[in-house]
Design a protein around this motif. Sequence first.
Motif, PDB file in Angstrom:
ATOM      1  N   ASP A  54       0.847  -1.193   0.000  1.00 53.35           N
ATOM      2  CA  ASP A  54       0.000   0.000   0.000  1.00 53.35           C
ATOM      3  C   ASP A  54       0.881   1.241   0.000  1.00 53.35           C
ATOM      4  O   ASP A  54       1.811   1.353   0.782  1.00 53.35           O
ATOM      5  CB  ASP A  54      -0.913   0.017   1.226  1.00 53.35           C
ATOM      6  CG  ASP A  54      -2.135  -0.863   1.057  1.00 53.35           C
ATOM      7  OD1 ASP A  54      -2.600  -1.023  -0.083  1.00 53.35           O
ATOM      8  OD2 ASP A  54      -2.624  -1.385   2.071  1.00 53.35           O
ATOM      9  N   SER A  55       0.597   2.128  -0.915  1.00 51.73           N
ATOM     10  CA  SER A  55       1.322   3.390  -1.008  1.00 51.73           C
ATOM     11  C   SER A  55       0.340   4.399  -1.592  1.00 51.73           C
ATOM     12  O   SER A  55      -0.764   4.512  -1.089  1.00 51.73           O
ATOM     13  CB  SER A  55       2.581   3.216  -1.863  1.00 51.73           C
ATOM     14  OG  SER A  55       3.373   4.383  -1.824  1.00 51.73           O
ATOM     15  N   PHE A  56       0.732   5.081  -2.639  1.00 53.01           N
ATOM     16  CA  PHE A  56      -0.194   6.011  -3.280  1.00 53.01           C
ATOM     17  C   PHE A  56      -1.358   5.249  -3.909  1.00 53.01           C
ATOM     18  O   PHE A  56      -2.481   5.739  -3.946  1.00 53.01           O
ATOM     19  CB  PHE A  56       0.521   6.869  -4.331  1.00 53.01           C
ATOM     20  CG  PHE A  56       1.581   7.749  -3.732  1.00 53.01           C
ATOM     21  CD1 PHE A  56       1.228   8.850  -2.959  1.00 53.01           C
ATOM     22  CD2 PHE A  56       2.919   7.469  -3.916  1.00 53.01           C
ATOM     23  CE1 PHE A  56       2.204   9.663  -2.395  1.00 53.01           C
ATOM     24  CE2 PHE A  56       3.899   8.265  -3.358  1.00 53.01           C
ATOM     25  CZ  PHE A  56       3.545   9.362  -2.591  1.00 53.01           C
ATOM     26  N   LEU A  57      -1.068   4.046  -4.419  1.00 54.07           N
ATOM     27  CA  LEU A  57      -2.101   3.132  -4.917  1.00 54.07           C
ATOM     28  C   LEU A  57      -2.199   1.969  -3.945  1.00 54.07           C
ATOM     29  O   LEU A  57      -1.179   1.492  -3.439  1.00 54.07           O
ATOM     30  CB  LEU A  57      -1.734   2.591  -6.307  1.00 54.07           C
ATOM     31  CG  LEU A  57      -1.631   3.602  -7.444  1.00 54.07           C
ATOM     32  CD1 LEU A  57      -1.106   2.926  -8.703  1.00 54.07           C
ATOM     33  CD2 LEU A  57      -2.971   4.260  -7.711  1.00 54.07           C
ATOM     34  N   ASP A  58      -3.420   1.485  -3.735  1.00 52.44           N
ATOM     35  CA  ASP A  58      -3.564   0.324  -2.862  1.00 52.44           C
ATOM     36  C   ASP A  58      -3.187  -0.958  -3.618  1.00 52.44           C
ATOM     37  O   ASP A  58      -3.041  -0.953  -4.839  1.00 52.44           O
ATOM     38  CB  ASP A  58      -4.970   0.243  -2.267  1.00 52.44           C
ATOM     39  CG  ASP A  58      -6.061   0.092  -3.321  1.00 52.44           C
ATOM     40  OD1 ASP A  58      -5.788  -0.359  -4.442  1.00 52.44           O
ATOM     41  OD2 ASP A  58      -7.213   0.431  -3.003  1.00 52.44           O
ATOM     42  N   ILE A  59      -3.033  -2.025  -2.888  1.00 45.84           N
ATOM     43  CA  ILE A  59      -2.579  -3.292  -3.483  1.00 45.84           C
ATOM     44  C   ILE A  59      -3.574  -3.801  -4.527  1.00 45.84           C
ATOM     45  O   ILE A  59      -3.170  -4.293  -5.583  1.00 45.84           O
ATOM     46  CB  ILE A  59      -2.304  -4.342  -2.389  1.00 45.84           C
ATOM     47  CG1 ILE A  59      -1.111  -3.897  -1.540  1.00 45.84           C
ATOM     48  CG2 ILE A  59      -2.032  -5.715  -2.997  1.00 45.84           C
ATOM     49  CD1 ILE A  59      -0.824  -4.765  -0.339  1.00 45.84           C
ATOM     50  N   LYS A  60      -4.865  -3.680  -4.259  1.00 50.31           N
ATOM     51  CA  LYS A  60      -5.866  -4.150  -5.222  1.00 50.31           C
ATOM     52  C   LYS A  60      -5.687  -3.443  -6.560  1.00 50.31           C
ATOM     53  O   LYS A  60      -5.667  -4.090  -7.614  1.00 50.31           O
ATOM     54  CB  LYS A  60      -7.276  -3.928  -4.680  1.00 50.31           C
ATOM     55  CG  LYS A  60      -8.362  -4.400  -5.641  1.00 50.31           C
ATOM     56  CD  LYS A  60      -9.747  -4.221  -5.065  1.00 50.31           C
ATOM     57  CE  LYS A  60     -10.356  -2.947  -5.558  1.00 50.31           C
ATOM     58  NZ  LYS A  60     -11.794  -2.838  -5.256  1.00 50.31           N
ATOM     59  N   THR A  61      -5.518  -2.137  -6.521  1.00 51.02           N
ATOM     60  CA  THR A  61      -5.334  -1.365  -7.760  1.00 51.02           C
ATOM     61  C   THR A  61      -4.064  -1.797  -8.474  1.00 51.02           C
ATOM     62  O   THR A  61      -4.062  -1.983  -9.696  1.00 51.02           O
ATOM     63  CB  THR A  61      -5.298   0.143  -7.448  1.00 51.02           C
ATOM     64  OG1 THR A  61      -6.518   0.506  -6.798  1.00 51.02           O
ATOM     65  CG2 THR A  61      -5.111   0.968  -8.704  1.00 51.02           C
ATOM     66  N   LYS A  62      -2.993  -1.977  -7.733  1.00 49.70           N
ATOM     67  CA  LYS A  62      -1.730  -2.411  -8.342  1.00 49.70           C
ATOM     68  C   LYS A  62      -1.872  -3.787  -8.976  1.00 49.70           C
ATOM     69  O   LYS A  62      -1.343  -4.031 -10.070  1.00 49.70           O
ATOM     70  CB  LYS A  62      -0.616  -2.404  -7.302  1.00 49.70           C
ATOM     71  CG  LYS A  62      -0.219  -0.994  -6.887  1.00 49.70           C
ATOM     72  CD  LYS A  62       0.854  -1.016  -5.828  1.00 49.70           C
ATOM     73  CE  LYS A  62       1.226   0.399  -5.403  1.00 49.70           C
ATOM     74  NZ  LYS A  62       2.344   0.438  -4.475  1.00 49.70           N
ATOM     75  N   GLU A  63      -2.602  -4.686  -8.319  1.00 51.92           N
ATOM     76  CA  GLU A  63      -2.788  -6.026  -8.887  1.00 51.92           C
ATOM     77  C   GLU A  63      -3.662  -5.964 -10.134  1.00 51.92           C
ATOM     78  O   GLU A  63      -3.429  -6.709 -11.094  1.00 51.92           O
ATOM     79  CB  GLU A  63      -3.366  -6.991  -7.852  1.00 51.92           C
ATOM     80  CG  GLU A  63      -2.399  -7.371  -6.756  1.00 51.92           C
ATOM     81  CD  GLU A  63      -1.167  -8.150  -7.215  1.00 51.92           C
ATOM     82  OE1 GLU A  63      -1.077  -8.585  -8.391  1.00 51.92           O
ATOM     83  OE2 GLU A  63      -0.262  -8.338  -6.376  1.00 51.92           O
ATOM     84  N   LEU A  64      -4.660  -5.079 -10.160  1.00 54.21           N
ATOM     85  CA  LEU A  64      -5.471  -4.919 -11.365  1.00 54.21           C
ATOM     86  C   LEU A  64      -4.630  -4.361 -12.521  1.00 54.21           C
ATOM     87  O   LEU A  64      -4.789  -4.775 -13.667  1.00 54.21           O
ATOM     88  CB  LEU A  64      -6.684  -4.026 -11.086  1.00 54.21           C
ATOM     89  CG  LEU A  64      -7.757  -4.666 -10.191  1.00 54.21           C
ATOM     90  CD1 LEU A  64      -8.782  -3.619  -9.762  1.00 54.21           C
ATOM     91  CD2 LEU A  64      -8.418  -5.837 -10.883  1.00 54.21           C
ATOM     92  N   ILE A  65      -3.739  -3.439 -12.213  1.00 59.27           N
ATOM     93  CA  ILE A  65      -2.800  -2.940 -13.228  1.00 59.27           C
ATOM     94  C   ILE A  65      -1.919  -4.080 -13.712  1.00 59.27           C
ATOM     95  O   ILE A  65      -1.659  -4.227 -14.913  1.00 59.27           O
ATOM     96  CB  ILE A  65      -1.959  -1.772 -12.682  1.00 59.27           C
ATOM     97  CG1 ILE A  65      -2.835  -0.543 -12.437  1.00 59.27           C
ATOM     98  CG2 ILE A  65      -0.803  -1.443 -13.627  1.00 59.27           C
ATOM     99  CD1 ILE A  65      -2.147   0.570 -11.650  1.00 59.27           C
ATOM    100  N   ALA A  66      -1.466  -4.921 -12.783  1.00 56.78           N
ATOM    101  CA  ALA A  66      -0.625  -6.060 -13.142  1.00 56.78           C
ATOM    102  C   ALA A  66      -1.383  -7.052 -14.020  1.00 56.78           C
ATOM    103  O   ALA A  66      -0.806  -7.630 -14.950  1.00 56.78           O
ATOM    104  CB  ALA A  66      -0.091  -6.745 -11.884  1.00 56.78           C
ATOM    105  N   VAL A  67      -2.677  -7.249 -13.756  1.00 59.67           N
ATOM    106  CA  VAL A  67      -3.489  -8.132 -14.605  1.00 59.67           C
ATOM    107  C   VAL A  67      -3.524  -7.568 -16.023  1.00 59.67           C
ATOM    108  O   VAL A  67      -3.247  -8.280 -16.998  1.00 59.67           O
ATOM    109  CB  VAL A  67      -4.922  -8.295 -14.049  1.00 59.67           C
ATOM    110  CG1 VAL A  67      -5.829  -8.986 -15.070  1.00 59.67           C
ATOM    111  CG2 VAL A  67      -4.916  -9.069 -12.738  1.00 59.67           C
ATOM    112  N   ALA A  68      -3.842  -6.288 -16.154  1.00 60.24           N
ATOM    113  CA  ALA A  68      -3.911  -5.670 -17.480  1.00 60.24           C
ATOM    114  C   ALA A  68      -2.549  -5.725 -18.186  1.00 60.24           C
ATOM    115  O   ALA A  68      -2.466  -6.044 -19.373  1.00 60.24           O
ATOM    116  CB  ALA A  68      -4.398  -4.229 -17.364  1.00 60.24           C
ATOM    117  N   SER A  69      -1.495  -5.448 -17.450  1.00 55.24           N
ATOM    118  CA  SER A  69      -0.146  -5.495 -18.033  1.00 55.24           C
ATOM    119  C   SER A  69       0.206  -6.909 -18.461  1.00 55.24           C
ATOM    120  O   SER A  69       0.826  -7.119 -19.518  1.00 55.24           O
ATOM    121  CB  SER A  69       0.884  -4.996 -17.015  1.00 55.24           C
ATOM    122  OG  SER A  69       0.615  -3.669 -16.651  1.00 55.24           O
TER     123      SER A  69
END
Length: 113
Positions: free
Chosen positions: A25-40
């Motif tokens: 968790d930072s500026f983006l939460d883990i869920k958002t980062k994982e969703l970005i990782a899914v798209a990437s």
Amino acid sequence: MSFLNEMLPETAEAFGQLRNSIFKDSFLDIKTKELIAVASSVLMRCQYCVDVHSQRAVAAGATKEEIAEAISVAMFVAAGSQIGWTNIYGENVYDKIFEKDKDEEECCCCRED
């Protein structure tokens, strides 16, 4: 990454540290980062990565609908990228191909120097 752990342990450790420094968790939460990782992962065409990051996204609270939407964003970017390349250098590639007074040119890989 077991081969990296065995063959290049410092590299494997550095990769793990990179992952740990990003997926918190930072500026983006883990869920958002994982969703970005899914798209990437979809864009990188890595099925293993899609599976892992989808599971991690669910563990972080993502719904099936959110994962599907992240994939649809990747799909849109992939489709849009195919349109964008046709207008490189400020000129539409199709206009260039079908120029009336176009001299026949060979591409750089077909040219005999």
